[in-house]
Scaffold this motif. Sequence first.
Motif, mmCIF file in Angstrom:
data_model
loop_
_atom_site.group_PDB
_atom_site.id
_atom_site.type_symbol
_atom_site.label_atom_id
_atom_site.label_comp_id
_atom_site.label_asym_id
_atom_site.label_seq_id
_atom_site.Cartn_x
_atom_site.Cartn_y
_atom_site.Cartn_z
ATOM 1 N N CYS A 1 -6.302 -2.379 0.626
ATOM 2 C CA CYS A 1 -5.256 -2.564 1.623
ATOM 3 C C CYS A 1 -5.850 -3.258 2.840
ATOM 4 O O CYS A 1 -6.877 -2.827 3.358
ATOM 5 N N CYS B 1 -4.981 -0.508 6.166
ATOM 6 C CA CYS B 1 -5.668 0.770 6.358
ATOM 7 C C CYS B 1 -7.003 0.812 5.614
ATOM 8 O O CYS B 1 -7.703 1.824 5.696
ATOM 9 N N CYS C 1 0.834 -1.186 0.000
ATOM 10 C CA CYS C 1 0.000 0.000 0.000
ATOM 11 C C CYS C 1 0.883 1.255 0.000
ATOM 12 O O CYS C 1 1.760 1.383 0.844
ATOM 13 N N CYS D 1 0.381 3.168 3.544
ATOM 14 C CA CYS D 1 0.839 2.680 4.846
ATOM 15 C C CYS D 1 1.856 1.554 4.729
ATOM 16 O O CYS D 1 2.398 1.115 5.739
HETATM 17 ZN ZN LIG Z 1 -2.735 0.839 3.555
#
Ligand SMILES: [Zn+2]
Length: 63
Positions: free
Chosen positions: A31, A34, A13, A16
């Motif tokens: 993701c 997150c 991702c 994050c």
């Molecule tokens: Zn993420």
Amino acid sequence: MKITEDFVETMLCPACGGRMQLNTAADAIKCRACRRVYQIKDDIPDMLVEHATIEEEAPAPAS
Ligand SMILES: [Zn+2]
């Protein structure tokens, strides 16, 4: 090139650094960490964080 589950497993991702999963039904990559959802258009994933939407775990209770 068609985006496959294996390909998505190698991606991280951009927001994050978490692991991603393919959502073939929605033509999107999500993701796991997150919960940002990146849309896939014409087999090209739009990995811009600004374009991603965040999927809620459950509808927020009305307060
Ligand atoms: Zn993420």
